[in-house]
Design an enzyme around this catalytic site. Structure first.
Site, PDB file in Angstrom:
ATOM      1  N   GLU A  53       1.049  -1.190  -0.129  1.00  0.00           N
ATOM      2  CA  GLU A  53       0.072   0.046  -0.041  1.00  0.00           C
ATOM      3  C   GLU A  53       1.079   1.235   0.041  1.00  0.00           C
ATOM      4  OE1 GLU A  53      -3.045   0.724  -0.532  1.00  0.00           O
ATOM      5  OE2 GLU A  53      -4.186  -1.065  -0.391  1.00  0.00           O
ATOM      6  N   GLU A  95       9.061   5.039   1.637  1.00  0.00           N
ATOM      7  CA  GLU A  95       9.762   5.937   0.758  1.00  0.00           C
ATOM      8  C   GLU A  95       8.542   6.584   0.012  1.00  0.00           C
ATOM      9  OE1 GLU A  95      12.523   3.135   1.854  1.00  0.00           O
ATOM     10  OE2 GLU A  95      10.930   2.672   0.990  1.00  0.00           O
TER      11      GLU A  95
END
Length: 357
Positions: free
Chosen positions: A337, A341
């Site tokens: 999901e 990052e």
């Protein structure tokens, strides 16, 4: 902002907590052995968990988004695998049809999904397009009243067990969303990935070999697919943040019971901060307010907290009891999901826009 739960939300919390501790827990040995818990999904359906935020008109329970997040949170304290089965089924397996589908599509699919008769899944990631969903290669060519879909998808949660798949492919006008059914010829389920954690949750590859999907199964218009995929990201991220919060709380409670001490203070503070972020984002989503930044913050921090709490739990107790399962289950919450990052990029963009005002 009031984070107090309403009477109905408290009832949801108590009911799901009782279900998780007294029903879902009994399936953990089976799931840890790698078996998909079909019987548990049926029991979740019997307890009306599969359609929590689906309107009663379509066979759901008509609860608010906070109640749904409470359910994911409470289930994941006991079984993160059960939590993600429900989260994917709802947030990306059902809601795209509810939000963007035609009335005929809603009538055909949502009652079966909301009742738990059918299970939903979501096909977006590909071998060459993970975080960059816009670069997907799966194609959809119009052929009369059908689309011929060819390509492959990776890391499909609930894949193989699911009855319907929300599939994204490039048509003539751009990325387009479709509803595929498991028995469509050419839809081939690949192997169930052997994961570090979330045992019992299926994660498969799927090949689309000239799969004929009727035009009436297209969600929205050609080219709407990317918008549809992105529209469900905030809800999905809050759901996984709630899953991570459940894992973090379970690890904290386990450590507190088995190795109490002052070193748990940081863990306690982080878990409480994660809880506030998760429920703040759920509150905003439930109120229909913008929550992209808050959803990413909740996902980023709750997943980091889950990994840290579970890691500390293992550091204190090694493989004893549930500690190592929490550790194995926690890591993926920093990846799916939207990776951590990606969450930082989303948050940074929101901050940059705020600075320009």
């Amino acid at each position: 902002m009031n984070f107090g739960l309403t009477a109905s939300q408290q009832q949801m919390r108590d009911a799901v907590r009782h279900f998780a501790e007294n029903v879902a827990a009994s399936f953990i040995p089976q799931m840890e052995a790698g078996e998909f818990p079909y019987a548990l999904v049926q029991k979740m359906a019997d307890h009306q968990l599969m359609g929590i935020i689906i309107p009663e008109t379509y066979g759901g329970t008509g609860c608010d988004f906070i109640s749904y997040i409470i359910a994911i949170h409470e289930l994941s304290k006991v079984s993160a695998a059960a939590g993600v089965i429900l989260s994917v089924h709802t947030s990306v397996g059902t809601i795209p049809i509810l939000s963007f589908g035609t009335e005929a599509q809603k009538q055909a699919y949502i009652p079966k999904l909301a009742s738990g008769e059918w299970l939903g899944a979501f096909c977006l990631t590909e071998p060459s397009s993970g975080s960059d969903a816009a670069s997907l290669k799966t194609s959809a060519h119009r052929d009369g009243n059908m689309y011929r879909v060819n390509g492959s998808k990776l890391f499909v949660t609930n894949g193989g067990a699911a009855d319907t798949y929300i599939v994204f492919a490039k048509a003539e006008q751009g990325i387009t969303a479709f509803i595929a059914e498991k028995n469509m010829p050419g839809l081939v389920i690949g192997k169930d990935e052997k994961k570090m954690g979330l045992h019992g949750s299926k994660t498969v590859s799927i090949t689309f070999d000239d799969v004929c999907i009727p035009v009436v199964n297209r969600i929205g218009e050609e080219g709407d697919g990317f918008k549809i995929a992105m529209a469900n990201l905030d809800g999905g991220r809050i759901g996984i943040a709630a899953q991570a919060l459940g894992i973090a709380e379970a690890a904290f409670q386990y450590a507190k019971e088995h190795h109490p001490g002052i070193q748990l203070a940081n863990m306690a503070a982080s878990v409480e901060a994660a809880r506030l972020l998760v429920y703040q984002s759920a509150f905003l989503r439930s109120a229909g307010r913008q929550c992209g930044k808050e959803a990413s913050m909740a996902k980023l921090f709750a997943s980091k907290t889950a990994v840290a709490a579970a890691g500390e739990c293992v550091q204190q107790m090694g493989r004893n009891g549930a500690a190592e399962r929490y550790f194995r289950d926690a890591k993926v919450t920093e990846i799916y999901e939207g990776t951590s990052e990606i969450q930082r990029i989303v948050i940074s963009k929101h901050l940059a826009r705020g600075m320009k005002r």
